[in-house]
Design a protein around this motif. Structure first.
Motif, PDB file in Angstrom:
ATOM      1  N   LEU A 283      -9.237  -3.157  -3.732  1.00 56.28           N
ATOM      2  CA  LEU A 283      -7.831  -2.905  -3.430  1.00 56.28           C
ATOM      3  C   LEU A 283      -7.318  -3.846  -2.350  1.00 56.28           C
ATOM      4  CD1 LEU A 283      -5.222  -1.224  -3.590  1.00 56.28           C
ATOM      5  CD2 LEU A 283      -6.267   0.399  -1.970  1.00 56.28           C
ATOM      6  N   VAL A 284      -8.084  -4.006  -1.278  1.00 58.56           N
ATOM      7  CA  VAL A 284      -7.667  -4.887  -0.187  1.00 58.56           C
ATOM      8  C   VAL A 284      -7.599  -6.332  -0.662  1.00 58.56           C
ATOM      9  CG1 VAL A 284      -8.217  -5.716   2.126  1.00 58.56           C
ATOM     10  CG2 VAL A 284      -8.617  -3.317   1.546  1.00 58.56           C
TER      11      VAL A 284
ATOM     12  N   THR B 248      -0.679   9.329   3.300  1.00 61.14           N
ATOM     13  CA  THR B 248      -1.258   7.993   3.426  1.00 61.14           C
ATOM     14  C   THR B 248      -2.146   7.905   4.660  1.00 61.14           C
ATOM     15  OG1 THR B 248       0.708   7.051   2.358  1.00 61.14           O
ATOM     16  CG2 THR B 248      -0.716   5.528   3.555  1.00 61.14           C
TER      17      THR B 248
ATOM     18  N   LEU C  76       0.829  -1.202   0.000  1.00 63.76           N
ATOM     19  CA  LEU C  76       0.000   0.000   0.000  1.00 63.76           C
ATOM     20  C   LEU C  76       0.867   1.257   0.000  1.00 63.76           C
ATOM     21  CD1 LEU C  76      -2.879   1.108   0.093  1.00 63.76           C
ATOM     22  CD2 LEU C  76      -2.731   1.058   2.592  1.00 63.76           C
TER      23      LEU C  76
ATOM     24  N   MET D 149      -4.392  -6.833  -2.721  1.00 65.79           N
ATOM     25  CA  MET D 149      -3.187  -6.907  -1.906  1.00 65.79           C
ATOM     26  C   MET D 149      -3.107  -8.235  -1.162  1.00 65.79           C
ATOM     27  SD  MET D 149      -2.600  -3.052  -0.405  1.00 65.79           S
ATOM     28  CE  MET D 149      -4.120  -3.048   0.559  1.00 65.79           C
TER      29      MET D 149
ATOM     30  N   LEU E 265      -8.923   4.532   1.208  1.00 68.90           N
ATOM     31  CA  LEU E 265      -8.137   3.369   0.795  1.00 68.90           C
ATOM     32  C   LEU E 265      -8.816   2.060   1.180  1.00 68.90           C
ATOM     33  CD1 LEU E 265      -4.514   4.533   1.713  1.00 68.90           C
ATOM     34  CD2 LEU E 265      -5.670   4.647  -0.507  1.00 68.90           C
ATOM     35  N   ASP E 266      -9.900   2.167   1.932  1.00 73.45           N
ATOM     36  CA  ASP E 266     -10.619   0.968   2.373  1.00 73.45           C
ATOM     37  C   ASP E 266     -11.616   0.551   1.298  1.00 73.45           C
ATOM     38  OD1 ASP E 266     -11.727  -1.119   3.730  1.00 73.45           O
ATOM     39  OD2 ASP E 266     -12.771   0.093   5.224  1.00 73.45           O
TER      40      ASP E 266
ATOM     41  N   THR F 184      -6.068   6.996   4.712  1.00 77.14           N
ATOM     42  CA  THR F 184      -6.530   5.855   5.501  1.00 77.14           C
ATOM     43  C   THR F 184      -7.624   6.257   6.477  1.00 77.14           C
ATOM     44  OG1 THR F 184      -4.335   4.820   5.323  1.00 77.14           O
ATOM     45  CG2 THR F 184      -5.801   4.017   7.067  1.00 77.14           C
TER      46      THR F 184
END
Length: 338
Positions: free
Chosen positions: A96-97, A82, A54, A100, A91-92, A86
């Motif tokens: 994306l999660v 960042t 991330l 990763m 970013l949640d 967050t």
């Protein structure tokens, strides 16, 4: 941890101030964390790898946006950027999660199969690069190059903008641009730069597409698909194995991947049956991934494989061939599947 995963050292949890608040403002977070099922928790390795991915992703995207904006301003410390992204929840994003986590799992599997002494023979991809079929050789080389771009200096996984679900690209690019942009007239330049970068992102350049192209080339070459699955399984080529199994069974690669990681819960046995694998190939798949991914017993999974009725396999196969959104809706509604 910094010794085993050096790139993650800077992204690891910072020392906690012993005087931080203990009041009700933390209670909701503490309750969620305290009662999480240990089985569902991230391992320290997964957490370190995902944090590093991330941070690297945000830093690379920020540099690209700043260059495209032609702003001439000095790049700020990205840690607050960042942190702001967050804390605001930008970013949640499930896509994306999920990406990763999948990259962390792929890396863990590859490392486990390589072993401390490295691969015992010429890797499968290296053999395919020299294949007599030009389409297979080109697709294998493209996958080697794509994977090389997604490794940092320590060999840890990275993600690129093209790897994201297209629906996540524009929101994430604009979020980073908004957090990075100075106030005033520069905002317009940052917004325009973000729009151009989001538009230029090409899903065809994703790592998943490179794996899919190799799987397609292998299938078109009219080879023994079961033997290909055994070979990829034996070398820890989990992503390629999932794609090959998906094509053999008629389900999506994501569904095949989910079953591949469902070690110890009958997922591997069901996946092998849905793909119509022989007992020998199923045993190889279960032995290769069962102990690496989870705590699956080869004997238990093979008993599950032998005990599955054809009607149950057919029902499960019909369910997993349904559109993903429909399957998710059925699950949310609490309806049984298959």
């Amino acid at each position: 941890m910094p010794v085993e995963w050096p790139i993650a050292a800077g992204a690891a949890d910072r020392p906690v101030d012993p005087a931080r608040p203990r009041g009700p403002s933390r209670l909701a977070t503490v309750r969620r964390d305290f009662f999480l099922d240990p089985v569902d928790r991230l391992t320290e390795q997964e957490r370190a790898l995902m944090l590093a991915m991330l941070g690297d992703f945000v830093a690379g995207l920020a540099a690209e946006i700043a260059a495209a904006a032609n702003s001439g301003f000095a790049m700020p410390d990205l840690a607050p950027v960042t942190a702001a992204l967050t804390s605001s929840g930008q970013l949640d994003r499930p896509g994306l999660v999920s990406l990763m986590l999948r990259r962390a799992d792929e890396h863990r599997i590859a490392v486990a199969f390589a072993g401390p002494g490295g691969p015992r023979a010429l890797p499968m991809l290296s053999r395919l690069v020299g294949d007599s079929d030009p389409a297979v050789a080109a697709a294998a080389m493209a996958l080697v190059v794509a994977r090389g771009r997604r490794r940092d200096g320590f060999g840890q996984p990275r993600i690129e903008l093209s790897d994201l679900d297209p629906a996540d690209v524009a929101p994430l690019v604009h979020a980073v641009a908004a957090a990075l942009s100075p106030s005033g007239v520069a905002e317009a330049r940052f917004a325009a730069a973000a729009a151009n970068i989001a538009t230029a992102a090409c899903p065809a350049d994703s790592l998943d597409q490179a794996v899919a192209s190799l799987a397609d080339a292998l299938v078109r070459s009219d080879r023994d698909s079961e033997r290909l699955i055994e070979d990829s399984s034996g070398e820890g080529e989990a992503a390629l194995a999932a794609h090959l199994i998906a094509r053999r069974s008629g389900i999506t690669p994501q569904a095949a991947w989910d079953h591949l990681l469902d070690a110890g819960e009958g997922g591997l046995a069901l996946l092998a049956r849905m793909a119509g694998l022989s007992r020998k190939a199923a045993a190889r798949l279960i032995a290769d991934f069962g102990s690496t991914i989870g705590t699956a017993s080869v004997e238990d999974e093979m008993a599950r494989f032998d005990g599955l009725e054809d009607e149950e396999v057919a029902a499960q196969l019909a369910h997993w061939r349904l559109p993903r959104d429909f399957r998710i809706a059925r699950t949310l509604l609490g309806y049984a599947h298959g």
